[in-house]
Design an enzyme around this catalytic site. Structure first.
Site, PDB file in Angstrom:
ATOM      1  N   CYS A 100      26.531 -11.292   6.841  1.00 21.60           N
ATOM      2  CA  CYS A 100      26.520 -12.737   6.983  1.00 21.60           C
ATOM      3  C   CYS A 100      25.760 -13.120   8.240  1.00 21.60           C
ATOM      4  CB  CYS A 100      27.937 -13.287   7.002  1.00 21.60           C
ATOM      5  SG  CYS A 100      29.055 -12.295   7.980  1.00 21.60           S
ATOM      6  N   TYR A 116      32.608  -6.177  -5.189  1.00 17.96           N
ATOM      7  CA  TYR A 116      32.981  -5.956  -3.787  1.00 17.96           C
ATOM      8  C   TYR A 116      34.464  -5.645  -3.670  1.00 17.96           C
ATOM      9  CZ  TYR A 116      33.649  -7.368   1.173  1.00 17.96           C
ATOM     10  OH  TYR A 116      33.961  -7.436   2.511  1.00 17.96           O
TER      11      TYR A 116
HETATM   12  C1  LIG Z   1      26.716  -9.829  11.477  1.00 16.88           C
HETATM   13  C2  LIG Z   1      27.366  -8.995  10.423  1.00 16.88           C
HETATM   14  C3  LIG Z   1      27.832  -9.600   9.269  1.00 16.88           C
HETATM   15  C4  LIG Z   1      28.415  -8.837   8.245  1.00 16.88           C
HETATM   16  N1  LIG Z   1      28.768  -9.436   7.078  1.00 16.88           N
HETATM   17  C5  LIG Z   1      29.135  -8.688   6.014  1.00 16.88           C
HETATM   18  C6  LIG Z   1      29.295  -9.258   4.730  1.00 16.88           C
HETATM   19  O1  LIG Z   1      29.087 -10.462   4.523  1.00 16.88           O
HETATM   20  N2  LIG Z   1      29.677  -8.445   3.722  1.00 16.88           N
HETATM   21  C7  LIG Z   1      29.883  -7.108   3.893  1.00 16.88           C
HETATM   22  O2  LIG Z   1      30.224  -6.404   2.937  1.00 16.88           O
HETATM   23  N3  LIG Z   1      29.709  -6.534   5.108  1.00 16.88           N
HETATM   24  C8  LIG Z   1      29.330  -7.289   6.162  1.00 16.88           C
HETATM   25  N4  LIG Z   1      29.093  -6.694   7.377  1.00 16.88           N
HETATM   26  C9  LIG Z   1      29.304  -5.239   7.532  1.00 16.88           C
HETATM   27  C10 LIG Z   1      27.993  -4.491   7.330  1.00 16.88           C
HETATM   28  O3  LIG Z   1      27.515  -4.606   6.026  1.00 16.88           O
HETATM   29  C11 LIG Z   1      28.095  -3.003   7.674  1.00 16.88           C
HETATM   30  O4  LIG Z   1      28.897  -2.370   6.733  1.00 16.88           O
HETATM   31  C12 LIG Z   1      28.618  -2.716   9.054  1.00 16.88           C
HETATM   32  O5  LIG Z   1      28.077  -3.580  10.021  1.00 16.88           O
HETATM   33  C13 LIG Z   1      28.301  -1.270   9.488  1.00 16.88           C
HETATM   34  O6  LIG Z   1      26.932  -1.070   9.359  1.00 16.88           O
HETATM   35  P1  LIG Z   1      25.910  -1.070  10.620  1.00 16.88           P
HETATM   36  O7  LIG Z   1      26.457  -0.060  11.573  1.00 16.88           O
HETATM   37  O8  LIG Z   1      24.599  -0.683  10.033  1.00 16.88           O
HETATM   38  O9  LIG Z   1      25.945  -2.429  11.189  1.00 16.88           O
HETATM   39  C14 LIG Z   1      28.553  -7.445   8.408  1.00 16.88           C
HETATM   40  C15 LIG Z   1      28.102  -6.844   9.585  1.00 16.88           C
HETATM   41  C16 LIG Z   1      27.509  -7.603  10.580  1.00 16.88           C
HETATM   42  C17 LIG Z   1      27.015  -6.909  11.820  1.00 16.88           C
END
Ligand SMILES: Cc1cc2nc3c(=O)[nH]c(=O)nc-3n(C[C@H](O)[C@H](O)[C@H](O)COP(=O)(O)O)c2cc1C
Ligand code: SF4
Length: 697
Positions: free
Chosen positions: A31, A171
């Protein structure tokens, strides 16, 4: 440069059901505070990711029905056909760069307070609306509700296909969706075929996957996002038990699995608490129980780690949220052999604060994030210089470094003067604190980029005076001299100095970072409420001191609820043996005792302290601007057309704000002065509202 052949495997295409991803880079759902409210901004941001080489670019959570209304949080929305055009903007932007577009369909169940739609929340069994203290409850769903939910999900999938999506998610993650709530024993107390055994609790998830396959499976890949472990022991799903059994049961139904840990604070752990690849121990089993492609996350920024994940059979595709925010061009940089140019995520979670405060996303490392449409900022391209100005940038902290980088890339002659021998300012100092070493990437990336620019000269150990500025010969001067922590205790709870805070045993964070030693018992007074108070308390405790953290807030590091680490921060302090006193202000210090006052009742108490660390607020370092202000005539005579303060020396804030200030000045210093709003806005588009609906009652 040519790509290192070791990384070739990252660029092999992979089939995902009926579609093919061109490489192994998958921007997982995230998001962004724009969503359905600012669809142009949202689409432009996703388009830039696609341009940067991600094979798959996903939406954030997309609400499928008014009973899944998470207002005031701003996510995607697909309640009916009228939401399709906004999402079509995104799929067009993503397809324009040859990437696949994915959509995460979500019914948030009892996490949706439905404050806008005013629908009643839904859950497998009656329960409070969670995730807030909203005084409302969700009702337990009957069979009709389950049938309706399946219909909404199916219709949303059909609409998503019409909006142009290639991959459609079911989801069951983050403890944030109905499908997951049905799976969880603690949420599901049903006695019908949807409750009880795991087979029964997984029934709805199975049906959703089958419904989605049936509706759109010929054209679109069906993905499942599933949290295989909730990190809450037997009370939750665990990867060696039900997490594994669910995938063993449903493994071949979808076209791909996107697996992670739950809840969100466990999934998006900051670098302070988890290293790159931290999810591997939980998800590594998945490929052994399904033949379908597996995607996982873990703040992956190193191509070697990514290759290792694939070669060792942990993952088929590299999922990334934060790394794609910090550097939307990460895949292309690896593809082109430009590894040194990767702007690595520092794991600070400032990106999450946009969602949490219902404002457009921002990023410490990437100041263009969220500005792609409204300001037209591109993460890799800057406009060429518009004149022959030359710049003297004073201070190589986050604002000065970024300003010099962008000015240099625009083609201006830039001199960057830094008082210390090491660049980075506060970033360098703070990155030496426990858990913050990754923050040095803010400096390292910029230093690396500046080294490539022959038109930028860096002067270290150069504390510049007003006279030297006048003599230097630059036409524009940028002051980025930073700020220092106040000694007098003034911040939020105290607008006047705290009596006794002028004693030498009251230290500031700067004192500690400069090597001053605290003595036991030490009290850290945190009226700043972000990370530093708790980080310093942990550091002092690590040195064996008797430490108490006192804060006027009702919890430690109150603002870190927005970086979703507050729980961990407070847990860490308590586990380390730091005493925590909340809702107390400090009225005075006599050298041995602090006079505390309850922030609610004013009731006073006393606390023994040999030493106090005052983490309150900062004062901008304005010595140079103060010295130059009365010398306007001399400045003009010296050919200096502007002197501008940016970042903390103008108004102290986050590192993200300092980087943004540097970036903004370098792009906008040559704008004519104007009272106009400096960015495009997405205003309600009344033309889309049918005439009969426009008439007020
Ligand atoms: C700003 C932000 C918003 C996120 N929003 C969602 C979301 O809307 N749906 C979801 O399944 N995961 C969401 N996540 C989780 C990410 O998809 C991801 O699983 C998590 O950040 C770990 O991955 P990364 O280490 O690459 O950030 C969000 C993560 C971040 C950082
Ligand atoms: S804000 Fe911080 S955690 Fe988020 S993407 Fe940027 S650098 Fe990474």
């Amino acid at each position: 440069m040519a790509r290192d052949p070791r990384y070739d495997i990252l660029f092999e295409p992979i089939r995902l059901g009926p579609v093919t991803a061109k490489n192994r880079f998958f921007q997982v759902p995230h998001c962004n505070g724009m969503g359905h409210v600012k669809p142009l901004g949202h689409a432009a941001m996703r388009g830039v990711k696609a341009e940067g080489g991600w094979a798959v670019v996903s939406t954030e959570e997309v609400e499928i029905h008014p009973s899944s209304d998470v207002s005031p949080y701003i996510e995607g929305r697909l309640w009916d056909d009228r939401d399709i055009p906004a999402l079509r903007l995104m799929t067009d932007a993503v397809h324009a760069h040859g990437a696949l577009a994915a959509i995460e369909l979500v019914h948030a169940g009892t996490h949706a307070a439905n404050l806008y739609s005013r629908d009643v929340a839904l859950a497998p069994s009656p329960i409070c609306v969670v995730g807030s203290y909203t005084p409302a409850q969700a009702r337990g769903m009957n069979k009709n509700d389950i049938r309706a939910y399946r219909r909404w999900h199916r219709n949303a999938a059909l609409r998503a296909r019409r909006a142009g999506f290639d991959i459609i998610y079911v989801y069951a993650g983050h403890d944030l969706s109905l499908a997951m709530h049905f799976l969880q024993k603690r949420h599901n107390q049903r006695s019908d075929e949807y409750g009880g055994s795991l087979v029964n609790r997984a029934r709805l998830m199975r049906e959703l996957i089958e419904d989605t396959k049936d509706a759109v499976g010929a054209d679109c890949a069906v993905a499942v996002r599933f949290a295989v472990d909730e990190l809450r022991g037997e009370d939750g799903i665990q990867c060696h038990e039900e997490g594994r059994e669910v995938i063993a049961m449903l493994g071949e139904l979808p076209d791909l699995w996107d697996v992670n840990v739950s809840d969100w604070s466990n999934d998006s752990q900051p670098s302070r608490f988890a290293a790159e690849g931290y999810q591997e121990q939980f998800i590594s089993f998945v490929k052994s129980v399904t033949s379908k492609p597996v995607i996982g996350v873990g703040r992956f920024t190193s191509p070697d780690t990514m290759v290792s994940q694939i070669r060792r059979g942990v993952l088929d595709m590299i999922g990334a949220a934060r790394p794609s925010i910090a550097d939307p061009f990460l895949p292309n940089k690896i593809a082109n052999g430009d590894i040194d140019d990767i702007r690595e995520c520092i794991g600070c979670n400032i990106c999450i604060t946009g969602d949490m405060t219902c404002t457009p996303i921002r990023c410490t490392q990437n100041p263009t994030m969220g500005e792609e449409w409204r300001k037209g900022w591109h993460p890799e391209r800057v406009p060429p210089r518009s004149g022959n100005d030359s710049f003297l940038v004073i201070g190589a902290g986050p604002a000065g470094l970024e300003c010099a980088r962008i000015l240099g890339q625009r083609g201006y002659a830039v001199s960057l003067a830094e008082a210390e021998s090491v660049l980075g300012g506060r970033v360098t100092r703070e990155s030496r604190l426990p858990g913050l070493s990754a923050w040095a990437r803010v400096r390292d990336y910029r230093q690396q980029q500046l080294n490539k620019l022959s038109n930028v000269e860096i002067f270290r150990t150069s504390r510049v005076t007003a006279d030297e500025i006048l003599e230097f010969g630059a036409t524009r001067v940028v002051l980025a001299t930073g700020a220092h922590w106040r000694r007098d205790g003034i911040a939020r709870a105290n607008l006047r100095p705290i009596p006794g805070f002028d004693r030498p045993t009251v230290l500031t964070p700067d004192d500690l970072m400069n090597g001053a030693l605290a003595v036991s018992p030490v009290v850290v007074f945190d009226d700043d409420h972000f990370y530093l108070g708790a980080v310093l308390a942990a550091q002092l405790r690590g040195q064996g001191l008797d430490v108490t953290l006192v804060t006027p807030a009702d919890r430690v590091s109150a603002w870190t609820v927005h970086t979703i680490e507050q729980y961990r921060v407070q847990k860490e302090l308590l586990s380390q043996g730091v005493a925590v006193i909340t809702s107390r202000n400090i009225r005075g210090f006599d050298g041995q005792h602090l006079q505390l006052a309850c922030t609610y009742t004013g009731r006073e108490s006393s606390l023994t302290a040999a030493c106090v660390v005052s983490v309150t607020s900062r004062l901008p370092d304005t010595a140079l601007s103060d010295a130059l202000e009365p010398r306007a005539a001399e400045l003009a005579a010296a050919g200096i057309v502007s002197v501008t303060s940016i970042g903390d020396c103008l108004a102290p804030s986050t590192i993200a704000a300092a980087v943004y200030a540097g970036h903004r000045h370098a792009r906008e210093f040559d704008w004519p002065e104007s009272d106009a709003v400096g960015f495009r806005r997405e205003l309600p588009h009344l033309a889309d509202v049918p005439l009969e609906e426009r008439i007020p009652l």
